[in-house]
Write an enzyme that holds these catalytic residues in place. Structure first.
Site, PDB file in Angstrom:
ATOM      1  N   GLU A 189      18.630   2.627  -8.197  1.00  0.00           N
ATOM      2  CA  GLU A 189      19.489   1.539  -8.104  1.00  0.00           C
ATOM      3  C   GLU A 189      19.431   1.268  -8.998  1.00  0.00           C
ATOM      4  O   GLU A 189      20.708   1.454  -9.887  1.00  0.00           O
ATOM      5  CB  GLU A 189      19.043   0.567  -7.177  1.00  0.00           C
ATOM      6  CG  GLU A 189      20.567  -0.453  -6.723  1.00  0.00           C
ATOM      7  CD  GLU A 189      20.170  -1.206  -8.393  1.00  0.00           C
ATOM      8  OE1 GLU A 189      21.072  -2.101  -7.960  1.00  0.00           O
ATOM      9  OE2 GLU A 189      19.529  -1.254  -8.688  1.00  0.00           O
ATOM     10  N   ASP A 236      18.653  -7.936  -1.902  1.00  0.00           N
ATOM     11  CA  ASP A 236      18.914  -7.738  -2.691  1.00  0.00           C
ATOM     12  C   ASP A 236      18.551  -9.158  -3.864  1.00  0.00           C
ATOM     13  O   ASP A 236      19.865  -9.665  -3.968  1.00  0.00           O
ATOM     14  CB  ASP A 236      20.295  -6.960  -3.715  1.00  0.00           C
ATOM     15  CG  ASP A 236      19.705  -6.327  -5.266  1.00  0.00           C
ATOM     16  OD1 ASP A 236      17.880  -6.435  -5.670  1.00  0.00           O
ATOM     17  OD2 ASP A 236      20.313  -4.904  -6.250  1.00  0.00           O
TER      18      ASP A 236
END
Length: 405
Positions: A189, A236
């Site tokens: 990511e 997240d």
């Protein structure tokens, strides 16, 4: 023929009618992470709290930790890897492997193309700079939350599907849509140099493209793997104290509201450890034996359940959901705004996690997954009763000591 159709419709109607929200006793009984989230020796969290840049030996070790966890604790979950090799920009411009892990639990009788799945998602890689960066909120803690959630609902899924099979509700295609759940742990990511469309979300971009091209049989309910995702819940930057998470997308505000209602109920039941009204907090700060009479305002994580404005800001945050959303997947993005203070800083490590907040997020995600999978009546509630008795005992002891004072 009419009799057969009637029986099928009756069975489906009875199953749908049996759905209820999680009860208070179930919410009280949700398993706690406890020592598994100890930052030094915890079986779930501590192995993730290392630098784990994509393509490095530590990345492989963390991936092995995930695999070992599922194989040891959750053998009924189907594991698959999705691999790609991509080249980041200079000075990191070497072919780099990115490995996504997908753990899936489907009804045992269901065909792959007939299952809609709740996808619970986090990335497990860490940023290449600053050197030695851990990324505890970004996103070691969210990964640990998902492992705990999977373990917490596993036995209930087995029990539910066993009961359905015994009643003839599943096998033989009597349900129009089967429900499964996936834990998706994404690699790559983080940007290697600076965030761009090509220097970020390496694993997510590869997986979304792969699943778009993974065609199901023509008679399936869902044409390809990516269309099987009923909701993509991305966690997240979770684990710092006092987070606020907006509702980013209008099309999934209903799901945000569902999670927010669960948060409100968990707080009302004094199940959130970070709450100022949790028994552990009140016993330390109040002398009144009736803390419910002095309840303080709850600082909600999900603070936009009653959002009135038509302004939605999801498009302003780049993250692993974007390649999936671009292909029509509905997204519930659970990321604080503003970002935590430790974001992309050296002190985003285990010592700077707020463990009460970590455990509260874990409990909330578990509750959301359990309610989505319609597990009321299948989860073990005995732990909750024992915990309630312990708190009652603590309060009784506290009252006696205060009286003596």
């Amino acid at each position: 023929m009419l009799t057969t159709i009637f029986l099928i419709l009756l069975r489906f109607t009875l199953f749908a009618a049996a759905y209820t929200k999680l009860s208070d006793s179930t919410l009280r009984s949700l398993p706690e992470a406890g020592s598994d989230f100890d930052i030094k020796i915890g079986a779930i969290l501590s192995p993730i709290l290392v630098p784990r840049v994509s393509g490095t030996p530590n990345s492989t070790l963390v991936l092995k930790h995930f695999v070992d966890f599922f194989q040891t604790n959750l053998p009924d979950w189907r594991l698959e890897f999705q691999n790609s090799t991509q080249t980041p920009p200079a000075p990191y411009d070497e072919p780099t492997p990115f490995v996504n892990l997908i753990a899936t639990r489907d009804p045992p009788w269901a065909s792959v193309g007939d299952v809609s799945r709740l996808a619970l998602v986090a990335h497990y890689d860490s940023k290449v700079t600053p050197e030695g960066f851990i990324g505890a909120v970004d996103s070691a803690a969210p990964c640990a939350m998902l492992l705990h959630t999977a373990r917490s609902i596993d036995a209930a899924l087995t029990k539910k599907w066993g009961d359905m099979k015994a009643q003839g509700l599943g096998e033989g295609g009597l349900l129009e849509e089967e429900r499964g759940v996936q834990i998706i742990l994404l690699d790559g990511e983080e940007a290697f140099v600076s965030w761009t469309d090509t220097d970020s979300t390496y694993g997510a971009r590869s997986l979304a493209e792969s699943w778009e091209n993974a065609v199901h049989p023509a008679t399936s309910n869902f044409p390809n793997a990516i269309s099987s995702i009923s909701l993509f819940v991305l966690l997240d930057l979770l684990g710092s104290a006092n987070p606020t998470v907006p509702s980013y997308y209008k099309t999934t505000h209903w799901a945000y509201q569902s999670m927010a209602r669960l948060e409100d109920r968990l707080r009302s039941l004094q199940q959130f450890k970070s709450s100022p009204n949790h028994p552990s907090k009140r016993s330390a700060t109040h002398r009144d034996p009736s803390p419910q009479d002095q309840s303080r305002a709850e600082p909600m994580f999900l603070n936009e359940a009653d959002k009135k404005t038509d302004r939605w800001f999801g498009g302003r945050i780049g993250d692993d959901h974007v390649p999936f959303m671009q292909r029509g997947v509905e997204v519930l993005h659970i990321i604080p705004n503003p970002f935590p203070r430790v974001w992309h800083r050296e002190d985003d490590d285990g010592e700077h996690l707020d463990m009460d907040t970590v455990e509260d997020w874990t409990k909330l995600v578990t509750a959301f997954a359990a309610e989505w999978m319609e597990l009321e009546g299948f989860l073990d509630t005995s732990a909750g009763r024992k915990r309630d008795l312990r708190y009652e005992g603590e309060q009784r002891t506290s009252v006696i000591s205060k009286t003596e004072l």
